[in-house]
Write an enzyme that holds these catalytic residues in place. Structure first.
Site, PDB file in Angstrom:
ATOM      1  CD  GLU A  62      -2.919  -1.464   2.367  1.00 15.89           C
ATOM      2  OE1 GLU A  62      -3.955  -2.071   2.082  1.00 15.89           O
ATOM      3  OE2 GLU A  62      -2.730  -0.497   3.492  1.00 15.89           O
ATOM      4  CB  CYS A 116       3.217   7.162   3.367  1.00 18.08           C
ATOM      5  SG  CYS A 116       3.776   5.943   4.240  1.00 18.08           S
ATOM      6  CB  CYS A 133       6.933  -5.065   8.654  1.00 16.18           C
ATOM      7  SG  CYS A 133       8.390  -4.515   9.458  1.00 16.18           S
ATOM      8  CB  CYS A 135       6.320  -2.639  16.044  1.00 14.91           C
ATOM      9  SG  CYS A 135       8.039  -2.293  15.682  1.00 14.91           S
ATOM     10  CB  CYS A 194       2.814  -1.509  13.242  1.00 17.65           C
ATOM     11  SG  CYS A 194       2.883  -1.327  11.814  1.00 17.65           S
ATOM     12  CB  CYS A 217       0.590   6.772  11.271  1.00 19.42           C
ATOM     13  SG  CYS A 217       2.242   6.192  11.842  1.00 19.42           S
TER      14      CYS A 217
END
Length: 364
Positions: free
Chosen positions: A93, A106, A113, A117, A120, A342
Site C-alpha cells: 500500500e 508514504c 514486515c 512491532c 502496527c 499511520c
C-alpha cells in the site's frame, strides 16, 4: 527466453553501465531518465531521439512496466491510498497525504514486515520479501501519474509505509538516489525521509551513504517498555540507537535532521512521567542539535489490544516536552476512514516469516 530487465529504479551509474554494455554513449543515460521521469514515457517507441535500432533493442531486452494497481481508495479528507499487486498474492500500500503547503507520499519498502512491532497493523501481516528498487520507484510513478490529472504534486517522500527500510538497504538507497537526482524526481534531501525502528548497523552505514532525513520509530524512553513495543530493541537497545542517531546527525558536511516518532498508547507510554523520561533521554543525547519529536495518536486496527491516548493526555505530554526545550508536534490523523493512517497499512501478505509460530522472535 530471458526475463526482460525493468529499467525503472536504475540509478545514473547503473544506466551508464547498461548503455555501455550495449555499446551506447553515456549521454543516453540523461535522455532515458528524462523521458521516464520528466516526460512520463512508458514506451520505448516514444523516445524519438533514440535510433530505430536502439528502440528495437530496448524492446527486446528491457521494460518500463509498472505493477498492477488493484484499487484506489479516496479518503474524505483528501488522502489517497493505492493497493498495488506484486504477484504471489502479495499486495503493498502507498498513501498520498495532501496538505496546504505540500503533498507527502508514504511508500513501502517490503511486502509486510518482520519486526512485529505490537502497535502496527503491518507487523501482524507477517513478512514475504524485500521490494526491488523498481518496485519502490514504481509507487512514486503510479502516484505521480494519477495526481497529474488533478494538478497535485509530490513534494515529500517518506519511507514510512509497509516494511523496515533498513532491512532492504541497497534498493532503498538506490531509490533515495533517484528521488534526489535532478534527472529523475529532483527532490531536496530534506524532503526525503527514511524511517527506521532502529537497525543500528544499517543506520551507521546509511549515515555515510544517503544524505536524507531520518525518522526513528522510538515510542518508549526505556528498554523495558521498548522491548515490548518494538521488539528489535532487544537486539539494539536504546543506548546503541541513540549513539547511532548522534553519529548520523554529525556525518557529512551538510546539516542533518532526525525526527523521533512516538505513538501515543493509552495507559502504556503516555503519562507525564513517561514524557519527563523522554525529555531527559533526548536532552542528554541531542540538546542543541537538530532533533525533534512527533507524537502520533494511535490508529486502531482489528487485532490490536491498544487504545488511543486521550487528547488532553497528549496535550499534557507535549507540554512537558515543550517546557524542556524539545521541539514537538502532534501528527493529525489522516485517511483513517480508508485504513491509510499511520500504523494501519496492511496490504495482503503471503507470510513466509512463520509469524504466528512466534511473533516476537528477532532476526538473527
Amino acid at each position: 527466453m530471458l526475463e526482460k530487465q525493468n529499467l525503472l529504479g536504475l540509478t545514473q551509474e547503473q544506466f551508464k553501465k547498461f548503455f555501455s554494455d550495449l555499446d551506447e554513449k553515456p549521454f543516453r543515460t540523461k535522455q532515458i531518465m528524462q523521458w521516464i521521469y520528466h516526460q512520463g514515457a512508458s514506451n520505448f517507441d516514444d523516445m524519438h531521439n533514440f535510433s530505430k535500432d536502439l528502440r528495437q533493442k530496448l524492446r527486446a531486452i528491457a521494460s518500463l512496466e509498472l505493477p498492477e494497481v488493484v484499487s484506489i481508495n479516496n479518503s474524505k479528507d483528501g488522502v489517497i491510498k493505492w493497493v498495488i499487486k506484486l504477484g504471489e498474492e502479495n499486495h503493498i500500500e502507498t498513501v498520498y497525504i495532501p496538505q496546504k503547503d505540500r503533498g507527502t507520499l508514504c511508500i513501502s519498502s517490503q511486502v509486510g514486515c518482520a519486526l512485529a512491532c505490537t502497535f502496527c497493523s503491518t507487523g501482524y501481516q507477517g513478512f514475504n520479501r524485500n521490494l526491488k528498487s523498481y518496485e519502490i520507484i514504481a509507487q512514486v510513478l503510479i502516484a505521480q501519474n494519477h495526481l497529474k490529472e488533478s494538478k497535485k504534486r509530490i513534494s515529500n517522500v517518506v519511507f514510512m509505509g509497509m516494511g523496515e527500510p533498513l532491512l532492504n538497504e541497497s534498493p532503498v538507497y538506490d531509490a533515495c538516489e533517484l528521488l534526489l537526482d535532478d534527472w529523475a524526481f529532483g527532490l531536496s534531501r530534506r524532503r526525503v525521509t527514511v524511517s527506521s525502528s532502529g537497525i543500528v548497523p544499517a543506520l551507521l552505514r546509511m549515515s555515510d551513504k544517503v544524505p536524507v532525513s531520518l525518522a526513528i520509530s522510538l515510542h518508549a524512553s526505556n528498554d523495558e517498555l521498548r522491548d515490548v513495543l518494538v521488539p528489535i530493541n532487544q537486539k539494539y537497545p536504546i543506548k546503541e540507537l541513540m549513539k547511532a542517531c548522534h553519529y548520523y546527525l554529525n556525518a557529512g558536511t551538510q546539516e542533518r535532521h532526525v525526527l523521533f516518532e512516538y505513538v501515543m498508547l493509552e495507559g502504556v507510554n503516555d503519562s507525564v512521567e513517561h514524557a519527563r523520561s523522554l525529555s531527559k533521554l533526548l536532552n542528554y543525547w541531542f540538546k542543541g542539535e537538530s532533533a525533534k519529536v512527533n507524537l502520533i495518536p494511535f490508529n486502531p486496527f482489528p487485532e490490536t489490544k491498544y487504545q488511543t491516548s486521550k487528547e488532553s493526555t497528549i496535550d499534557k505530554f507535549q507540554d512537558v516536552l515543550f517546557r524542556s526545550g524539545i521541539r514537538t508536534t502532534t501528527r493529525r490523523t489522516r485517511g483513517d476512514d480508508v485504513d491509510a493512517a499511520c500504523g494501519q497499512l496492511a496490504g495482503k501478505v503471503l507470510d513466509k516469516s512463520r509469524r504466528n509460530a512466534g511473533r516476537n522472535q528477532l532476526l538473527s
